[in-house]
Design a protein around this motif. Structure first.
Motif, short mmCIF file in Angstrom:
data_model
loop_
_atom_site.label_atom_id
_atom_site.label_comp_id
_atom_site.label_asym_id
_atom_site.label_seq_id
_atom_site.Cartn_x
_atom_site.Cartn_y
_atom_site.Cartn_z
N UNK A 81 -36.61 -14.47 28.61
CA UNK A 81 -37.25 -14.04 29.68
C UNK A 81 -36.99 -15.11 30.94
N UNK A 82 -36.58 -16.36 30.64
CA UNK A 82 -36.63 -17.23 31.56
C UNK A 82 -36.05 -18.62 31.09
N UNK A 83 -36.45 -19.78 31.78
CA UNK A 83 -35.97 -21.06 31.18
C UNK A 83 -37.40 -22.00 31.12
N UNK A 84 -37.24 -22.75 30.22
CA UNK A 84 -38.47 -23.67 29.73
C UNK A 84 -37.88 -25.10 30.19
N UNK A 85 -38.44 -25.66 31.18
CA UNK A 85 -37.93 -27.08 31.34
C UNK A 85 -38.86 -28.24 30.80
N UNK A 86 -38.39 -29.10 29.96
CA UNK A 86 -39.11 -30.26 29.30
C UNK A 86 -38.69 -31.49 29.80
N UNK A 87 -39.91 -32.34 30.35
CA UNK A 87 -39.52 -33.76 30.92
C UNK A 87 -40.93 -34.47 30.85
N UNK A 88 -40.46 -35.70 30.16
CA UNK A 88 -41.64 -36.70 30.20
C UNK A 88 -42.95 -36.10 29.56
N UNK A 96 -37.25 -15.31 34.78
CA UNK A 96 -36.42 -14.77 35.67
C UNK A 96 -36.93 -14.03 36.92
N UNK A 97 -36.34 -14.28 38.01
CA UNK A 97 -37.08 -13.46 39.23
C UNK A 97 -36.77 -12.12 39.00
N UNK A 208 -38.05 -16.46 23.52
CA UNK A 208 -37.73 -15.75 24.63
C UNK A 208 -37.42 -16.77 25.78
N UNK A 209 -37.37 -18.12 25.64
CA UNK A 209 -36.96 -19.01 26.77
C UNK A 209 -36.01 -19.78 26.41
N UNK A 210 -34.90 -20.14 27.46
CA UNK A 210 -33.74 -20.96 27.16
C UNK A 210 -34.32 -22.34 27.51
N UNK A 211 -34.40 -23.30 26.51
CA UNK A 211 -35.22 -24.55 26.63
C UNK A 211 -34.26 -25.58 27.23
#
Length: 440
Positions: A81-88, A96-97, A208-211
């Motif tokens: 479905x999209x991306x998952x960004x992990x930070x701090x 995804x658009x 469902x997300x690219x992490x």
């Protein structure tokens, strides 16, 4: 239908030779065959085969697969479905658009059989495939123009020459054909390294997300990793876990193995990302980025994919660019072969360089600058600060910039902003254009 030049009754001649049957080579061979060109596809190995890769495709990559006729609804493809960004300690989901020109989903699939699927489509279209055929060097005429390649074939390494008026080099990061034709890598352009390993993880395999993790630290120095880590679901009980790094000249090399081991200690135990669940060794590969080998056409030789340094300096993504470049090369060559050998054909073949730079030139120049000033020094953490991650508009703008996931013409305000940023990048200087021309 293209002209008959370069074709005779033997199996060692064709109108075009493609060296390497990865995504770039298979795409080029497929589109050439569809255009009626007699194309010979030389592959040093056999299929299926493994390849160091993140195994993830953005919607732009899905679009290329659909154009090639690949059934992306068949078993083995995992939709994202999209991306998952992990930070701090924070995370943000970016779907995804939904645009008019790209699918609204991404895909994952192991490179173990991904390349096999693409090469089968190329063969079905009419390409002639030669497996276990390793190109050992270019064959040139007295003017230095490539007219074929020498190879060794099979386990016995029997020598054999293949001839064609145009050769497409899709032989990966090693770029042996390009190097033999005097096309050296630009040491000033980025060269990253990636490493990945497969793990069994029922908890994460259907995510469902690219992490992606942007707050990893180098094991040796404690500095921010000049890159990011990823966890990509494969839907078959496995996940692809890896990291990519773009070392800065002043900080030295990154120990990817130790850095990954350190990162995995942060994973929740129920994700099962530990040694006993590993189902592959840790493997690494170089990522030639940002057009670090130029020009992309010279004396009958066209460079596509990793051979031409076409990995994105923004994200390390290379499959999409490889397939797109293969299609551009095929269209250029198919049209050029309608012209007789000589100046007119050369002019047509040089259009490949112009088209590649029209699509990616400014975007890559901006990416190379950001990679040098930000990613190689501080990683992705500065871009994913608290303010950015709290703003959906900023996060989506960053995501489309990193993945080149925009529409042209612009589909919404975010596309307009991203296109505006890229258009602000100056064209190559007159001196750079002259140097490129001299290399041809």
């Amino acid at each position: 239908m293209a002209t008959d030049e370069g074709v005779d009754s033997g199996d060692d001649r064709a109108q075009v030779i493609v060296v390497g049957a990865g995504p770039a080579g298979s795409a080029a061979a497929l589109y050439l065959a569809r255009a009626g060109v007699d194309v010979l596809l030389l592959e040093k190995g056999s299929f299926p085969r493994d390849k160091v890769c993140g195994d993830g495709l953005t919607p732009r990559g899905v679009q290329q697969l659909v154009r090639m006729g690949v059934d992306v609804d068949a078993p083995g493809w995992m939709r994202t479905k999209g991306m998952r960004w992990v930070c701090a300690g924070r995370q943000v989901h970016i779907d995804w658009p939904r645009s008019g020109s790209h699918p609204d989903f991404g895909l994952t699939r192991s490179r173990h059989d991904f390349d096999d699927i693409l090469v089968r489509h190329a063969v079905a279209a009419g390409a002639r495939l030669c497996l276990e055929t390793r190109a050992t060097g270019p064959l040139t005429d007295r003017a230095g123009r490539i007219v074929g390649v020498s190879t060794v074939v099979g386990p016995e390494k029997q020598p054999k020459n293949y001839y064609a008026p145009v050769v497409i080099a899709a032989d990966g990061a090693s770029a042996r054909t390009a190097l033999a034709m005097g096309l050296e890598r630009d040491p000033g352009k980025p060269m990253a390294t990636a490493a990945r390993r497969y793990y069994r993880s029922e908890v994460r395999t259907h995510d469902p997300y690219l992490e992606l993790w942007a707050d990893l630290l180098c094991s040796r120095t404690g500095r921010d990793l000049p890159g990011y880590g990823w966890i990509f679901p494969l839907g078959d009980g496995r996940v692809n876990v890896g990291l990519g790094a773009l070392p800065h000249r002043g900080h030295g090399a990154v120990d990817l193995r130790a850095t990954m081991d350190q990162w995995l200690t942060r994973m929740p135990p129920h994700w099962e990302l530990r040694e006993e669940n590993a189902v592959s060794p840790l493997r690494s590969a170089a990522l030639p980025m940002g057009f670090n080998r130029r020009p992309q056409y010279r004396r009958g030789l066209i460079l596509v994919g990793d051979s031409g340094g076409m990995v994105s300096p923004w994200s390390g993504e290379g499959i999409v660019q490889a397939m797109e470049a293969g299609e551009i090369a095929a269209e250029t060559v198919a049209l050029a072969l309608h012209r007789p050998a000589g100046a007119g054909r050369e002019q047509a073949l040089h259009r490949y360089v112009s088209e590649v730079n029209r699509r990616w030139g400014r975007y890559y120049r901006l990416g190379n600058t950001v990679a040098d000033l930000v990613f190689a020094r501080y990683g992705y953490r500065p871009l994913l600060n608290r303010r950015v991650m709290a703003s959906p508009a900023l996060v989506n703008t960053l995501a489309r910039l990193l993945t080149h996931g925009t529409d042209a013409p612009s589909d919404d305000l975010i596309d307009t902003v991203v296109h505006g940023l890229v258009r602000m990048v100056p064209a190559p200087s007159r001196r750079a254009r002259i140097m490129d021309a001299r290399r041809r």
